[in-house]
Design a protein around this motif. Structure first.
Motif, PDB file in Angstrom:
ATOM      1  N   CYS A  57      51.933  40.875  28.941  1.00  0.00           N
ATOM      2  CA  CYS A  57      52.058  39.454  29.298  1.00  0.00           C
ATOM      3  C   CYS A  57      52.818  39.267  30.606  1.00  0.00           C
ATOM      4  O   CYS A  57      53.494  40.173  31.091  1.00  0.00           O
ATOM      5  N   TYR A  58      52.662  38.082  31.129  1.00  0.00           N
ATOM      6  CA  TYR A  58      53.407  37.649  32.311  1.00  0.00           C
ATOM      7  C   TYR A  58      54.887  37.956  32.069  1.00  0.00           C
ATOM      8  O   TYR A  58      55.449  37.534  31.042  1.00  0.00           O
ATOM      9  N   PRO A  59      55.528  38.714  32.974  1.00  0.00           N
ATOM     10  CA  PRO A  59      56.876  39.213  32.680  1.00  0.00           C
ATOM     11  C   PRO A  59      57.934  38.129  32.466  1.00  0.00           C
ATOM     12  O   PRO A  59      58.992  38.411  31.905  1.00  0.00           O
ATOM     13  N   SER A  60      57.671  36.902  32.877  1.00  0.00           N
ATOM     14  CA  SER A  60      58.692  35.865  32.676  1.00  0.00           C
ATOM     15  C   SER A  60      58.661  35.257  31.275  1.00  0.00           C
ATOM     16  O   SER A  60      59.590  34.525  30.910  1.00  0.00           O
ATOM     17  N   TYR A  61      57.598  35.515  30.488  1.00  0.00           N
ATOM     18  CA  TYR A  61      57.516  34.839  29.188  1.00  0.00           C
ATOM     19  C   TYR A  61      58.730  35.133  28.299  1.00  0.00           C
ATOM     20  O   TYR A  61      59.346  34.207  27.753  1.00  0.00           O
ATOM     21  N   VAL A  62      59.047  36.411  28.147  1.00  0.00           N
ATOM     22  CA  VAL A  62      60.134  36.750  27.211  1.00  0.00           C
ATOM     23  C   VAL A  62      61.470  36.178  27.700  1.00  0.00           C
ATOM     24  O   VAL A  62      62.163  35.488  26.939  1.00  0.00           O
ATOM     25  N   PRO A  63      61.857  36.397  28.987  1.00  0.00           N
ATOM     26  CA  PRO A  63      63.092  35.765  29.450  1.00  0.00           C
ATOM     27  C   PRO A  63      63.076  34.239  29.301  1.00  0.00           C
ATOM     28  O   PRO A  63      64.079  33.637  28.907  1.00  0.00           O
ATOM     29  N   GLN A  64      61.943  33.623  29.589  1.00  0.00           N
ATOM     30  CA  GLN A  64      61.893  32.156  29.482  1.00  0.00           C
ATOM     31  C   GLN A  64      62.119  31.698  28.035  1.00  0.00           C
ATOM     32  O   GLN A  64      62.805  30.701  27.803  1.00  0.00           O
ATOM     33  N   ILE A  65      61.552  32.416  27.089  1.00  0.00           N
ATOM     34  CA  ILE A  65      61.743  32.051  25.679  1.00  0.00           C
ATOM     35  C   ILE A  65      63.222  32.190  25.330  1.00  0.00           C
ATOM     36  O   ILE A  65      63.824  31.307  24.713  1.00  0.00           O
ATOM     37  N   LYS A  66      63.821  33.293  25.762  1.00  0.00           N
ATOM     38  CA  LYS A  66      65.218  33.556  25.394  1.00  0.00           C
ATOM     39  C   LYS A  66      66.190  32.607  26.117  1.00  0.00           C
ATOM     40  O   LYS A  66      67.247  32.302  25.611  1.00  0.00           O
ATOM     41  N   ILE A  67      65.817  32.164  27.310  1.00  0.00           N
ATOM     42  CA  ILE A  67      66.661  31.175  28.002  1.00  0.00           C
ATOM     43  C   ILE A  67      66.565  29.837  27.262  1.00  0.00           C
ATOM     44  O   ILE A  67      67.559  29.153  27.039  1.00  0.00           O
ATOM     45  N   ALA A  68      65.353  29.485  26.839  1.00  0.00           N
ATOM     46  CA  ALA A  68      65.153  28.202  26.150  1.00  0.00           C
ATOM     47  C   ALA A  68      65.864  28.207  24.798  1.00  0.00           C
ATOM     48  O   ALA A  68      66.488  27.208  24.410  1.00  0.00           O
ATOM     49  N   GLU A  69      65.764  29.310  24.072  1.00  0.00           N
ATOM     50  CA  GLU A  69      66.388  29.365  22.743  1.00  0.00           C
ATOM     51  C   GLU A  69      66.778  30.826  22.432  1.00  0.00           C
ATOM     52  O   GLU A  69      65.946  31.590  21.934  1.00  0.00           O
ATOM     53  N   PRO A  70      68.047  31.178  22.729  1.00  0.00           N
ATOM     54  CA  PRO A  70      68.459  32.577  22.530  1.00  0.00           C
ATOM     55  C   PRO A  70      68.237  33.060  21.105  1.00  0.00           C
ATOM     56  O   PRO A  70      68.036  34.253  20.877  1.00  0.00           O
ATOM     57  N   ALA A  71      68.259  32.132  20.126  1.00  0.00           N
ATOM     58  CA  ALA A  71      68.099  32.572  18.733  1.00  0.00           C
ATOM     59  C   ALA A  71      66.655  32.496  18.256  1.00  0.00           C
ATOM     60  O   ALA A  71      66.394  32.564  17.053  1.00  0.00           O
ATOM     61  N   ALA A  72      65.722  32.379  19.197  1.00  0.00           N
ATOM     62  CA  ALA A  72      64.303  32.412  18.790  1.00  0.00           C
ATOM     63  C   ALA A  72      63.893  33.864  18.577  1.00  0.00           C
ATOM     64  O   ALA A  72      64.411  34.766  19.220  1.00  0.00           O
ATOM     65  N   ARG A  73      62.931  34.068  17.681  1.00  0.00           N
ATOM     66  CA  ARG A  73      62.438  35.429  17.449  1.00  0.00           C
ATOM     67  C   ARG A  73      61.027  35.549  18.045  1.00  0.00           C
ATOM     68  O   ARG A  73      60.180  34.694  17.795  1.00  0.00           O
ATOM     69  N   ILE A  74      60.850  36.606  18.821  1.00  0.00           N
ATOM     70  CA  ILE A  74      59.546  36.781  19.478  1.00  0.00           C
ATOM     71  C   ILE A  74      58.732  37.811  18.709  1.00  0.00           C
ATOM     72  O   ILE A  74      59.192  38.920  18.469  1.00  0.00           O
TER      73      ILE A  74
END
Ligand SMILES: Cc1ncc(COP(=O)(O)O)c(C=O)c1O
Length: 388
Positions: free
Chosen positions: A120-137
């Motif tokens: 995937c686009y390399p920013s997806y995971v950092p963007q998810i974690k910035i938006a919600e650090p306690a989200a599970r990917i």
């Protein structure tokens, strides 16, 4: 804010910076590593921006974006995607990346899960974690043999804690498009999970060199009220540095997204919005010609790859990229890309940047002038011949 381990420097940007430095020091580097078209912004768009600045469009705009631009976006979504949008459901953002950040910020809560398709686009995971650090990917790999959706893995990943499935077709980095059959299947899968949103990043939509029809999840009645569609101007109109994109979201999400926009960006640069309006008036020949160049380059790459038993290529269908399997060369993607740059003066992006399981591929940008692309493929050919 403490940055978690997923929020790392963009390796993609680091690699293209290295190529740029080598170029500046006089070496002729051919960059297949760019995540952007190597073409200029169409002159009418540039003219529209200059005129807008001269005419005083240099102040704040409505946070959601200029009404006229949002109307043009709605017309486009209706005509090309079958999505029935109203201007007050559109938010114009500084790039598609910011659209995604706003959506993730508005949607995710601690403990929520999100399904992400890798590579995937390399920013997806950092963007998810910035938006919600306690989200599970929950990362789901595409099938290695043809980059198709892994339906079994996706079906078993969907359960009540999953807030959204993040899709990106045409796909970065494989060039795969979403088939109508896969979309039908997804609609059926999500019918039993009515709280699960779909985030559809369609930034490469208009780059469709195989002629395969692009399908938008937001056009499907069953998903219409829970699909956020993200798009922009960066890739189709070579406007990566302008920073403008947009999102269409169901009404329930527009309020929180709008609040985030007000406090994070205020609005997207007003004269840039004016220029984006001009992009809608660019003749279709511009995109036809662009897609013809992508197609030509894709064929050149394919015929080279077919000559090497150490390489493998699933032909790309859309978007800017092809994802070349290099496992037969005995090098991992980092070593392959580093040696290719050092010894052949060609920059490609290591597959590992797009997901842990993808270090046996490198990404090649097709959005290069054809003569330059041919020279790069020629060098790649000689490099593989000499090393493997
Ligand atoms: C899949 C995907 N989404 C979003 C973006 C970001 O687009 P923008 O430059 O409009 O922010 C990119 C850029 O490479 C991308 O590959």
């Amino acid at each position: 804010m403490e940055l978690g381990p997923e929020i790392i420097d963009s390796l993609e940007l680091k690699f293209s910076a290295l190529a740029r430095r080598k170029n500046q020091s006089g070496e002729k580097i051919i960059s297949f590593g760019l995540g952007e078209p190597d073409f200029p912004t169409p002159p009418p768009v540039v003219e529209a921006a200059v005129e807008a600045m001269r005419n005083g469009h240099t102040r704040y705009s409505n946070p959601l974006g200029l009404w006229e631009l949002r109307e043009r976006i709605c017309e486009k979504l209706e005509r090309e995607n079958g999505i029935h949008a109203q201007p007050d459901q559109i938010v114009v953002t500084p790039g598609a990346k910011m659209a995604l950040s706003l959506v993730l910020g508005a949607l995710l809560r601690p403990g929520d899960e999100i399904v992400n398709i890798t590579p995937c686009y390399p920013s997806y995971v950092p963007q998810i974690k910035i938006a919600e650090p306690a989200a599970r990917i929950r990362n789901i790999d595409l099938l290695k043999k043809n980059f198709g959706l892994n339906r079994d893995a996706l079906a078993s990943a969907i359960h009540p804690n999953v807030k959204a499935v993040l899709l990106n077709f045409p796909h970065n980095p494989t060039g795969k498009m979403l088939s109508a059959a896969d979309l039908d299947w997804l609609v059926t899968l999500l019918a039993d999970h009515r709280d699960c949103f779909v985030i559809s990043d369609e930034i490469y939509e208009r780059l469709n060199h195989s002629g395969m029809r692009h399908v938008s999840p937001g056009a499907r009645e069953e998903l219409a009220l829970r699909t956020i569609t993200i798009n922009g101007f960066s890739k189709a109109f070579s406007m990566t540095g302008w920073r403008i994109g947009y999102l269409y979201a169901p009404e329930s999400l527009i309020r929180p997204i709008s609040r985030l926009q007000q406090h994070m960006n205020t609005n997207t640069a007003t004269f840039v919005q004016k220029a984006a309006i001009a992009a809608f008036d660019i003749s279709s020949e511009y995109l036809d010609d662009y897609n013809a160049r992508l197609d030509r380059n894709a064929r050149v790459l394919r015929s080279m790859a077919e000559r090497h038993s150490t390489l493998g290529l699933v032909p790309s269908e859309g978007g800017l990229f092809a994802f070349l399997r290099i496992s037969g060369t005995g090098m991992d993607s980092d070593a392959f890309a580093t040696n290719l740059l050092e010894h052949a003066g060609v920059a490609a992006t290591p597959g590992i940047v797009f997901g842990r399981e993808w270090g046996d591929h490198v990404r090649i940008s097709l959005a290069i002038e054809p003569s330059e692309f041919e020279e790069g493929v020629h060098r790649l050919d000689a490099f593989v011949r000499s090393r493997c």
